[in-house]
Design a protein around this motif. Structure first.
Motif, PDB file in Angstrom:
ATOM      1  N   GLU A 163       0.532  -1.330   0.220  1.00  0.00           N
ATOM      2  CA  GLU A 163      -0.093  -0.132  -0.505  1.00  0.00           C
ATOM      3  C   GLU A 163       0.750   1.157  -0.009  1.00  0.00           C
ATOM      4  O   GLU A 163       0.115   2.267  -0.005  1.00  0.00           O
ATOM      5  N   ASP A 164       1.979   1.341   0.340  1.00  0.00           N
ATOM      6  CA  ASP A 164       3.235   2.070   0.840  1.00  0.00           C
ATOM      7  C   ASP A 164       3.471   2.760  -0.434  1.00  0.00           C
ATOM      8  O   ASP A 164       3.624   3.274  -1.143  1.00  0.00           O
ATOM      9  N   VAL A 165       4.020   1.472  -1.701  1.00  0.00           N
ATOM     10  CA  VAL A 165       4.483   1.881  -2.880  1.00  0.00           C
ATOM     11  C   VAL A 165       3.628   2.602  -3.860  1.00  0.00           C
ATOM     12  O   VAL A 165       3.712   3.281  -4.229  1.00  0.00           O
ATOM     13  N   VAL A 166       2.501   1.748  -3.891  1.00  0.00           N
ATOM     14  CA  VAL A 166       1.069   1.890  -4.904  1.00  0.00           C
ATOM     15  C   VAL A 166       1.214   3.619  -4.040  1.00  0.00           C
ATOM     16  O   VAL A 166       0.617   3.997  -5.363  1.00  0.00           O
ATOM     17  N   GLU A 167       1.476   4.109  -3.596  1.00  0.00           N
ATOM     18  CA  GLU A 167       0.578   5.188  -3.023  1.00  0.00           C
ATOM     19  C   GLU A 167       1.798   6.019  -3.207  1.00  0.00           C
ATOM     20  O   GLU A 167       1.445   7.148  -3.318  1.00  0.00           O
ATOM     21  N   ALA A 168       2.294   5.294  -2.847  1.00  0.00           N
ATOM     22  CA  ALA A 168       4.133   6.739  -3.215  1.00  0.00           C
ATOM     23  C   ALA A 168       3.592   7.266  -4.675  1.00  0.00           C
ATOM     24  O   ALA A 168       4.436   8.508  -5.994  1.00  0.00           O
ATOM     25  N   PHE A 169       3.583   5.608  -5.405  1.00  0.00           N
ATOM     26  CA  PHE A 169       3.516   6.107  -6.933  1.00  0.00           C
ATOM     27  C   PHE A 169       2.307   6.749  -7.668  1.00  0.00           C
ATOM     28  O   PHE A 169       2.012   7.679  -8.608  1.00  0.00           O
ATOM     29  N   LYS A 170       1.161   5.871  -6.687  1.00  0.00           N
ATOM     30  CA  LYS A 170      -0.042   7.534  -7.656  1.00  0.00           C
ATOM     31  C   LYS A 170       0.101   8.858  -7.203  1.00  0.00           C
ATOM     32  O   LYS A 170      -0.842   9.516  -8.063  1.00  0.00           O
ATOM     33  N   TRP A 171       1.496   8.781  -6.440  1.00  0.00           N
ATOM     34  CA  TRP A 171       1.173  11.015  -5.752  1.00  0.00           C
ATOM     35  C   TRP A 171       1.815  11.741  -6.826  1.00  0.00           C
ATOM     36  O   TRP A 171       2.663  12.240  -6.440  1.00  0.00           O
ATOM     37  N   GLY A 172       3.228  10.572  -7.411  1.00  0.00           N
ATOM     38  CA  GLY A 172       4.078  11.034  -8.047  1.00  0.00           C
ATOM     39  C   GLY A 172       5.773  10.843  -7.651  1.00  0.00           C
ATOM     40  O   GLY A 172       5.932  12.098  -8.869  1.00  0.00           O
ATOM     41  N   ALA A 173       5.119  10.129  -7.344  1.00  0.00           N
ATOM     42  CA  ALA A 173       6.900   9.554  -6.520  1.00  0.00           C
ATOM     43  C   ALA A 173       7.478   8.913  -8.320  1.00  0.00           C
ATOM     44  O   ALA A 173       6.532   7.970  -8.878  1.00  0.00           O
ATOM     45  N   ASP A 174       9.029   8.992  -8.557  1.00  0.00           N
ATOM     46  CA  ASP A 174       9.138   8.628  -9.640  1.00  0.00           C
ATOM     47  C   ASP A 174      10.527   7.624  -9.207  1.00  0.00           C
ATOM     48  O   ASP A 174      11.092   6.939 -10.111  1.00  0.00           O
ATOM     49  N   GLY A 175      10.499   7.390  -8.376  1.00  0.00           N
ATOM     50  CA  GLY A 175      11.147   5.572  -7.007  1.00  0.00           C
ATOM     51  C   GLY A 175      10.471   5.850  -6.200  1.00  0.00           C
ATOM     52  O   GLY A 175       9.746   6.551  -5.162  1.00  0.00           O
ATOM     53  N   TYR A 176      10.854   4.077  -5.839  1.00  0.00           N
ATOM     54  CA  TYR A 176      10.741   3.629  -3.929  1.00  0.00           C
ATOM     55  C   TYR A 176      11.691   3.493  -4.046  1.00  0.00           C
ATOM     56  O   TYR A 176      12.221   1.916  -4.285  1.00  0.00           O
ATOM     57  N   LEU A 177      12.843   3.261  -2.925  1.00  0.00           N
ATOM     58  CA  LEU A 177      14.180   3.009  -2.613  1.00  0.00           C
ATOM     59  C   LEU A 177      13.798   2.363  -0.803  1.00  0.00           C
ATOM     60  O   LEU A 177      13.448   3.538  -0.187  1.00  0.00           O
ATOM     61  N   LEU A 178      14.844   1.610  -1.073  1.00  0.00           N
ATOM     62  CA  LEU A 178      14.576   1.160   0.087  1.00  0.00           C
ATOM     63  C   LEU A 178      15.788   1.398   1.402  1.00  0.00           C
ATOM     64  O   LEU A 178      17.126   0.752   0.843  1.00  0.00           O
ATOM     65  N   LYS A 179      16.200   1.877   2.465  1.00  0.00           N
ATOM     66  CA  LYS A 179      17.207   1.938   3.056  1.00  0.00           C
ATOM     67  C   LYS A 179      18.255   0.634   2.998  1.00  0.00           C
ATOM     68  O   LYS A 179      18.996   1.428   3.636  1.00  0.00           O
ATOM     69  N   ASP A 180      17.827  -0.115   3.066  1.00  0.00           N
ATOM     70  CA  ASP A 180      18.735  -1.314   3.399  1.00  0.00           C
ATOM     71  C   ASP A 180      19.852  -1.321   2.787  1.00  0.00           C
ATOM     72  O   ASP A 180      20.212  -2.155   2.015  1.00  0.00           O
ATOM     73  N   MET A 181      19.480  -0.914   0.990  1.00  0.00           N
ATOM     74  CA  MET A 181      19.928  -0.412   0.011  1.00  0.00           C
ATOM     75  C   MET A 181      21.744  -0.539   0.550  1.00  0.00           C
ATOM     76  O   MET A 181      21.844   0.354   1.082  1.00  0.00           O
ATOM     77  N   GLU A 182      22.233  -1.837  -0.303  1.00  0.00           N
ATOM     78  CA  GLU A 182      23.468  -1.187   0.031  1.00  0.00           C
ATOM     79  C   GLU A 182      24.418   0.353  -1.132  1.00  0.00           C
ATOM     80  O   GLU A 182      23.314   0.886  -1.515  1.00  0.00           O
ATOM     81  N   PRO A 183      25.344   0.745  -0.324  1.00  0.00           N
ATOM     82  CA  PRO A 183      25.460   2.411  -0.715  1.00  0.00           C
ATOM     83  C   PRO A 183      25.282   2.763  -2.378  1.00  0.00           C
ATOM     84  O   PRO A 183      25.184   3.717  -2.990  1.00  0.00           O
ATOM     85  N   GLU A 184      26.308   1.479  -2.917  1.00  0.00           N
ATOM     86  CA  GLU A 184      26.623   1.864  -3.971  1.00  0.00           C
ATOM     87  C   GLU A 184      25.058   0.777  -4.828  1.00  0.00           C
ATOM     88  O   GLU A 184      24.887   1.982  -6.325  1.00  0.00           O
ATOM     89  N   GLN A 185      24.517   0.544  -4.375  1.00  0.00           N
ATOM     90  CA  GLN A 185      23.077   0.185  -5.016  1.00  0.00           C
ATOM     91  C   GLN A 185      22.611   1.690  -4.970  1.00  0.00           C
ATOM     92  O   GLN A 185      22.252   2.164  -6.335  1.00  0.00           O
ATOM     93  N   ILE A 186      22.359   1.795  -4.069  1.00  0.00           N
ATOM     94  CA  ILE A 186      21.896   3.590  -3.672  1.00  0.00           C
ATOM     95  C   ILE A 186      22.155   4.853  -5.087  1.00  0.00           C
ATOM     96  O   ILE A 186      21.238   5.154  -5.326  1.00  0.00           O
ATOM     97  N   VAL A 187      23.366   4.585  -5.087  1.00  0.00           N
ATOM     98  CA  VAL A 187      24.147   5.298  -6.483  1.00  0.00           C
ATOM     99  C   VAL A 187      23.816   4.947  -7.782  1.00  0.00           C
ATOM    100  O   VAL A 187      23.271   6.001  -8.637  1.00  0.00           O
ATOM    101  N   GLU A 188      23.758   3.824  -7.743  1.00  0.00           N
ATOM    102  CA  GLU A 188      22.832   3.761  -9.199  1.00  0.00           C
ATOM    103  C   GLU A 188      21.644   3.558  -9.609  1.00  0.00           C
ATOM    104  O   GLU A 188      21.097   4.097  -9.824  1.00  0.00           O
TER     105      GLU A 188
END
Length: 216
Positions: A93-118
């Motif tokens: 519901e959080d993922v869908v709600e974010a994109f519904k209101w115009g988000a361009d992406g959805y990233l989780l905070k436990d991603m590796e730093p190099e993944q975030i940069v990519e």
């Protein structure tokens, strides 16, 4: 390196340590320029209007004025920066709600730093940025909605159809303007009309609908 594009980034998160860590990460990259940070959604709109950033990293779960409230306020203020939600929540519901209101992406905070940069670089090229484990959640949710959507491509003008196809290709307003040889302001008007006519709230929803209905 003279042709390198440096992208301005704003970080909005109510945890100061996380903001500082992200800034340190971004400062290691020559093509990222963190220009501002704050922990308050309402201040975020002022900062976005002041700095006109290329990208905004936005926490979902902030007290008071939430990430979704902030996202709505940013889009209502015609902020056309790429906005990526940055959160610990992988709830559908959080993922869908974010994109519904115009988000361009959805990233989780436990991603590796190099993944975030990519993913940030991917978002800045006009593509959707999303943590890999969330792709199926988003696809299935929007696919279900698209099967019952009554939108009609014939409601769009030929120019609006061009804009929609470029949105589906992941192009930003700036890139669409360049491709169609029109101003970025005109592109914004076309995008608003496309979403309004199709009764959709986000570029992602429109893009998925176009692909799902095999419209070329």
């Amino acid at each position: 390196m003279s042709d390198m594009v440096v992208s301005d980034i704003i970080i909005i998160d109510d945890h100061p340590m996380l903001r500082k860590g992200l800034i340190q990460l971004l400062e290691l990259e020559v093509d990222f320029n963190p220009v501002a940070e704050c922990g308050d959604g309402k201040q975020a709109v002022e900062l976005a209007q002041q700095y006109e950033p290329d990208l905004i990293l936005l926490d979902l779960n902030m007290p008071g004025f939430s990430g979704i409230d902030t996202l709505k306020a940013l889009r209502a203020a015609d902020i056309d920066a790429r906005i990526l939600m940055f959160t610990v929540s992988d709830a559908q519901e959080d993922v869908v709600e974010a994109f519904k209101w115009g988000a361009d992406g959805y990233l989780l905070k436990d991603m590796e730093p190099e993944q975030i940069v990519e993913q940030l670089r991917q978002a800045l090229t006009g593509q959707m940025a999303i943590s890999p484990e969330l792709t199926n959640i988003l696809a299935s949710a929007i696919r279900h909605k698209s099967t019952i959507h009554k939108a009609n491509i014939n409601d769009l003008t030929s120019r609006e159809k061009q804009v929609l196809k470029l949105i589906a290709a992941g192009q930003s307003n700036k890139l669409i303007a360049r491709k169609l040889k029109i101003s970025e302001g005109t592109v914004k008007v076309h995008v608003k009309r496309v979403l309004s006519k199709l009764n959709m709230k986000s570029r992602v929803e429109a893009a998925v609908w176009l692909v799902e209905n095999r419209i070329s």
